[in-house]
Write an enzyme that holds these catalytic residues in place. Structure first.
Site, PDB file in Angstrom:
ATOM      1  CD  GLN C 213      39.311  37.894  47.788  1.00 16.99           C
ATOM      2  OE1 GLN C 213      39.334  36.715  47.444  1.00 16.99           O
ATOM      3  NE2 GLN C 213      38.229  38.656  47.661  1.00 16.99           N
ATOM      4  CB  ALA C 254      39.512  32.761  40.153  1.00 13.83           C
ATOM      5  CG  HIS C 255      38.286  34.543  44.721  1.00 11.01           C
ATOM      6  ND1 HIS C 255      37.930  35.728  45.298  1.00 11.01           N
ATOM      7  CD2 HIS C 255      37.494  34.414  43.647  1.00 11.01           C
ATOM      8  CE1 HIS C 255      36.960  36.270  44.609  1.00 11.01           C
ATOM      9  NE2 HIS C 255      36.676  35.498  43.604  1.00 11.01           N
ATOM     10  CG  ASN C 256      36.296  31.405  47.115  1.00  9.13           C
ATOM     11  OD1 ASN C 256      37.116  31.488  48.018  1.00  9.13           O
ATOM     12  ND2 ASN C 256      35.417  32.346  46.878  1.00  9.13           N
TER      13      ASN C 256
END
EC number: 2.3.1.191
Lengths: 348, 348, 348
Positions: C213, C254-256
């Protein structure tokens, strides 16, 4: 907003030939240098992206990426100035290239760039700290705790008495670990609480009687535990998390739960007391598992479900109460048709 | 995985006669020593287990436990080498025996085995610390805070100005308590956040206007609060948690919520702003309660429900939108039958 | 329980004329002093309350408040000893008066009443701390981090390398911020974790392969983030939270994920990876948003929903799988009628 400094900088470049090699491709039609990985929308010349989800078809068509790992069905949509690496597994290949470019991102390390043990950490005289351990300021390591070789302990982490943490592990800032034995190559993200009392009460008219919780927690190798997740210790047996299992953020694992190997548990899932999950189980976000249930190997439970019965191995379930996914969607469809008819009747 | 050290070691043994006495049995057919409590699956000779759930019938049949507390309906399944204590309340009796064997597990204590106040804690000069208080390294106690007799404050706990905590309480590592008055015999588990601003905004076209939150939090005696749970302070009145109420992990208690006495609130429940719960309310995991609702005394809400209307005292509700459980299950049954018919029609 | 000290004390009084001016009223029939804001149930003579929800009609009728901001439809129910300020926006006007009375409650400040930088904080030599910054004991500020003018950093906060936090912001005790750029006037409540690895794995038969990540997190001005909320950093692009957006407690981002401007996200919501929310989106408590979805500007999602498809701008959706709210409630109604008929059939 000032321009943002990138937090992760590639440690090397990679050639198109190397990428082809990793992707199992026989040759490249031209060779060139790739300097970084990037999303389709932001990638520039010299950067590598990937594409394997039809939602990003428009982003692919408009990308400025220098190169793109792409599955065969989307390869026709790659712009002609972007070099295509066609592979059935773009995401997997991309992950391998990221690992080469950004070796420092593989496992969370010191947020203080501490070398060795910070003088501002508090370490009990009886704790055993192996070689190459990094301990950030404010960490507290309790009596007889053992921290294995090359493990990282973040700022303000608290490790309780007799806790063992294996080697090459990483415990994020502010995490609390008590009454637990933790393996090697484990990643515990910030704010996690492991080993506190489970929620055990005998309901009683005059108030509830607390059941003492005298078990522990065992976390095997290569487990990853998301931020602010909570894992209670067992009441008499141990709470157990098997090798390679990954828990996302804000997950609740209650006392006596057993989770097998290589499960994927998404964010905000709740697993109630004494539930048993097999291996390779996948659970979508926010799903709840009721107490004492058994979820068989390889079962997949959709997000936002509430599981109230045992799930056989290999099945896909969804909904509340959870049932086989096909049945859930058939029932949903039937309800939609019923409501459509009901509207028609009412509209007359 | 190395062999795990048990984190809780019995401080004494107990005789079969003592167990019989606690269970209200008149006599034992033989006397012997019990050295520990253990789960049916792992208990050995000399160890005591209990059984009151049909899910564990096979475990009972195969147990190696030296003795077992068992309800009458399962007593025929106890192996003949395991001594049976037959009682209508095996779990309750088991809890009393655990309390004798493991007195140290009754309330969470120092993870650093600190005696008194750690020199690595930061305590404001105006804070008042009573006799017998234990404070672990890294704790921060704010101005004019009062910590009552024999209370334990864990590592990296933060106690805000003017907070009062009663006696014999325990505040787990990393918990934050501000703008709160906390009673006696309260257990706050690690990572809890108490007393921060509630979520109050007046929505507005140009951006939302923050409502200042100028109330506090009152937590009465014998409350237990699970790890990483959040309790917001009131906007103008206080958020209130009544005597003996138990909250599990990752529960959200919003501003102005009033929870009565002896409630049991399972993990990941969310109670929205200004909701009022009576006493002896039980709420299953992941259930949500909408703002401004009233849940009557003794009501029971199933897990994974979403409550959108007031629930009368003593009723059992389930589902989303929550309704009386019988109605919920009847509707579910009706939908299943409908879908079965729909499939039949489609299959023709 | 000892009598509780009020945690927030008004810094001044306000006259009825001033209140009238703020409410846009032309005159008052008598002038008098208001000393505090209070809830209808607890307000006394000299104190000001407000009323705009029919659930509190009985509380209004019985209030002892000296004065009350009230919407026209409830004004007839104000007791005759309580002075009425009739306004279409009682809550908004009340919020403005609270801001005058309790200026110290506008943004969370030091829980240790620290002036400047505590000697018990650990600050890396390369960190840049602007004028007027307050840092509480136990905070850890990493290499090259920048903390803007008049920002507050709570006890045991951990700020990672290269993190930038703007001016007039507040970071609550125990929060962890890494790999992030944070704007001005941002409030981060206690226990928040920002910038840890997202949950990215390529599922594989022999165990799951971690996707590195390597993105960051951008948090714009005037964002507020609730206690114990988690925000993962992006995988390759950044996770983004737009200006003025407010997140409640225990939310998972969460990511993004991209969240637009001025959204309101209630407690325990989960937003899965790569979802995109427009501006002025409102999401009720415990709702989940599946990965890669787009939620249009101004959309409103009811609490306890599970969103599995894109939601067009301006629409109101509910249920699981989420659909337009009208359709959800019509289907619920149809199911209720079906079940009633089913019962009838069964009862014959």
């Amino acid at each position: 907003m000032p321009g943002q400094i990138p937090f992760f900088v590639p440690k090397r470049t990679i050639t198109a030939s190397e990428v082809a090699g990793i992707a199992g491709l026989l040759f490249v039609t031209k060779d060139f240098l790739i300097s970084a990985g990037a999303a389709l929308e932001t990638a520039r010349r010299g950067e590598l992206s990937y594409m394997d989800n039809h939602k990003y078809l428009e982003a692919l068509r408009q990308t400025n990426a220098g190169a793109c790992l792409v599955s065969p069905r989307f390869s026709a949509s790659v712009p002609k100035e972007t070099y295509s690496f066609v592979t059935p597994q773009p995401y997997l290949i991309y992950s391998r290239i990221l690992a080469l470019l950004y070796p420092g991102a593989a496992i969370p390390g010191s947020l203080f760039e501490t070398v060795g043990i910070s003088p501002n950490a508090t370490i009990h005289a009886s704790a055993i700290i192996d070689c190459g351990v990094t301990i950030d300021p404010g960490a507290v390591i309790g009596p007889r705790a053992k921290i294995g070789e090359r493990t990282y302990i973040g700022s303000n982490v608290v490790i309780g008495p007799d806790v063992t943490i294996g080697s090459h592990s990483s415990v994020g800032a502010g995490a609390i670990i008590a009454h637990a034995t933790v393996g090697n190559h484990v990643i515990v993200h910030p704010g996690v609480s492991i080993g506190q009392d489970g929620f055990g009460f005998v309901p009683d008219k005059g108030g509830h009687i607390k059941i003492l919780q005298v078990g522990g927690v065992i976390i095997e190798d290569c487990v990853e535990i998301g931020a602010n997740t909570t894992i209670d210790r067992g009441s008499t047996r141990n709470t157990f998390i098997g090798e390679g299992t990954k828990l996302d953020n804000l997950v609740q694992v209650a006392h006596n739960v057993t989770i097998g190997r290589h499960c994927l548990i998404a964010a905000q899932v709740g697993i109630a007391g004494s539930a048993t999950l097999g291996s390779f189980v996948a659970i979508g976000g926010q799903t709840g598992i009721a107490p004492h249930l058994t979820i068989g190997d390889g079962a997949q439970i959709a997000g936002a479900s509430g599981v109230t019965r045992d799930v056989p191995a290999g099945e896909r379930w969804a909904g509340f109460p959870a049932r086989p996914s096909r049945r859930f969607f058939r029932q949903y469809k039937a309800m939609e048709m019923l409501a459509a008819g009901y509207r028609e009747t009412n509209d007359r």
